[in-house]
Design an enzyme around this catalytic site. Structure first.
Site, mmCIF file in Angstrom:
data_model
loop_
_atom_site.group_PDB
_atom_site.id
_atom_site.type_symbol
_atom_site.label_atom_id
_atom_site.label_comp_id
_atom_site.label_asym_id
_atom_site.label_seq_id
_atom_site.Cartn_x
_atom_site.Cartn_y
_atom_site.Cartn_z
ATOM 1 N N TYR A 147 63.587 -1.282 65.699
ATOM 2 C CA TYR A 147 64.982 -0.829 65.206
ATOM 3 C C TYR A 147 65.341 -1.310 63.863
ATOM 4 C CZ TYR A 147 70.086 -0.258 65.627
ATOM 5 O OH TYR A 147 71.308 0.309 65.055
ATOM 6 N N GLU A 202 70.572 5.050 60.644
ATOM 7 C CA GLU A 202 69.808 4.285 61.759
ATOM 8 C C GLU A 202 68.485 4.890 62.100
ATOM 9 O OE1 GLU A 202 71.537 3.029 66.137
ATOM 10 O OE2 GLU A 202 70.824 5.140 66.202
#
Length: 387
Positions: free
Chosen positions: A109, A197
């Site tokens: 992530y 993101e």
């Protein structure tokens, strides 16, 4: 403003972010043609909507041949995809992103966001990618890497290396990861983003790093200088009420309640919604008409609130400083006279020219309910909405 995954990937690729081969499709036939262009033996069909958690909602399908791909595209196009971010109404799928399926060895992530508390860009990373970062933070908070970027100098290569080392990547992947991290930072800074993101940033079985998914949001207040970003706006993915409000210079957020709110000032709007909840009601929206609201602006606000069929009462709460109560009162009267308003309207005025405003309402003979305090106004609004 949000954009689609394929748009975010295209922007990030311009800054050096490695991405998998992918093409856009608007029909099942075009989807199969795109797969032939991409090549390979396996593809991923991704619904393009402004929402996360598409995989859990069935919006991402892995296909091993053209028949499977055609069927997946046919099932997704025109479907209203419901995720925990879209609400029960879901969002319509009108385009697909066909991407080469990659053999994944590891998922990471990587996120960049504006941290208003520290007034810095904050990098958030985790070795547990492919999951909601909130779940990871709750279950294993120590796995979350956070680094604030000094605004005066920007992100440096040694900070990117620090993140790479903490993620435990192999030495051969270090330079690729540094390139990916710095690409995200430059895109964030130079495009006035509020969030970037990458989830997941994957390590493939042959050792490459690729952004397998990408999300970007942008500062609405900076769009005037980012024409290339404005052109990426997909109005079909936005709440039509919020889109209408933005086009008219109003700040509006749709909610699920039944008491429409017309208020000046974001702080007062939040306090009003809290008071409505305290009195047992549910606000239908957040609507800030701003300072210097003309009668015409107030009438537009009424039109906007009434576009929500769930509204059972309207609460107008004005504390006038820059604004003027007489202007707001004139706007309320105009709206009541011109629009077919079938729900109770409650008005609470305070501040500049309050007496003139109350006089205008009293002499207009329009059916409004007045209140002197916020608590009284909220209580009357809840009562009226429940009748």
């Amino acid at each position: 403003m949000d954009i689609h995954e394929y748009q975010a990937k295209a922007l990030l690729a311009e800054f050096g972010m490695p991405i998998a081969k992918g093409e856009l499709a608007y029909s099942p036939e075009q989807a199969t043609y795109r797969a032939k262009e991409i090549g390979g033996e396996k593809w991923v069909v991704k619904a393009q909507i402004h929402s996360g958690a598409r995989g859990k909602a069935g919006g991402i399908k892995v296909c091993e041949n053209e028949n499977e791909l055609y069927t997946a595209a046919e099932q997704l196009l025109g479907k209203r995809l419901v995720t925990h971010q879209t609400g029960p109404q879901g969002k319509l799928v009108n385009r697909l992103y066909i991407e080469e399926a990659m053999p994944i060895a590891r998922e990471i992530y990587l996120g960049f966001l504006m941290d208003r508390a520290s007034e810095r860009i904050m990098v958030v990373a985790s070795s547990s990618g492919g999951m909601d970062i909130e779940e990871v933070a709750e279950k294993d908070p120590d796995s979350i890497i956070r680094i604030g970027i000094e605004p005066a100098v920007g992100m440096q290569a040694f900070e990117a290396r620090e993140i790479v080392f903490k993620l435990g990547l192999e030495p051969a992947q270090t330079s690729q990861a540094i390139t990916a991290i710095l690409a995200c930072y430059r895109a964030f800074r130079e495009l006035d983003a509020t969030m970037v993101e990458i989830n997941p940033l994957v390590v493939t079985e042959d050792g490459r790093l690729l952004a397998l998914d990408a999300k970007m949001t942008f500062d609405d207040n900076a769009l005037f200088r980012r024409q290339q970003i404005c052109e990426l706006r997909d109005k079909s993915q936005e709440d039509p009420r919020e889109m209408m409000a933005a086009d008219r210079g109003l700040s509006y957020v749709g909610l699920d309640g039944n008491i429409g709110c017309i208020i000046n000032g974001a702080g007062l709007a939040m306090a009003t919604m809290d008071m409505i909840k305290h009195c047992g009601g549910e606000p239908a929206n957040f609507l800030d008409i701003g300072g210097g609201a003309s009668p015409e602006r107030v009438a537009k606000a009424f039109n906007l609130v009434l576009s929500d069929e769930g509204v059972k009462a309207i609460l107008v709460n004005i504390f006038a400083g820059i604004n003027r109560c007489d202007w707001v009162a004139e706007g309320v009267v105009q709206a009541m006279q011109k629009l077919d308003i079938k729900v109770p309207v409650l008005v609470r005025l305070s501040g500049t020219n309050v007496e003139e405003g109350r006089k205008i309402l009293a002499e207009s003979n329009v059916p409004v309910i007045t209140a002197d305090t916020l608590a009284d106004a909220a209580d009357k609004a809840v009562t009226a909405a429940n009748q």
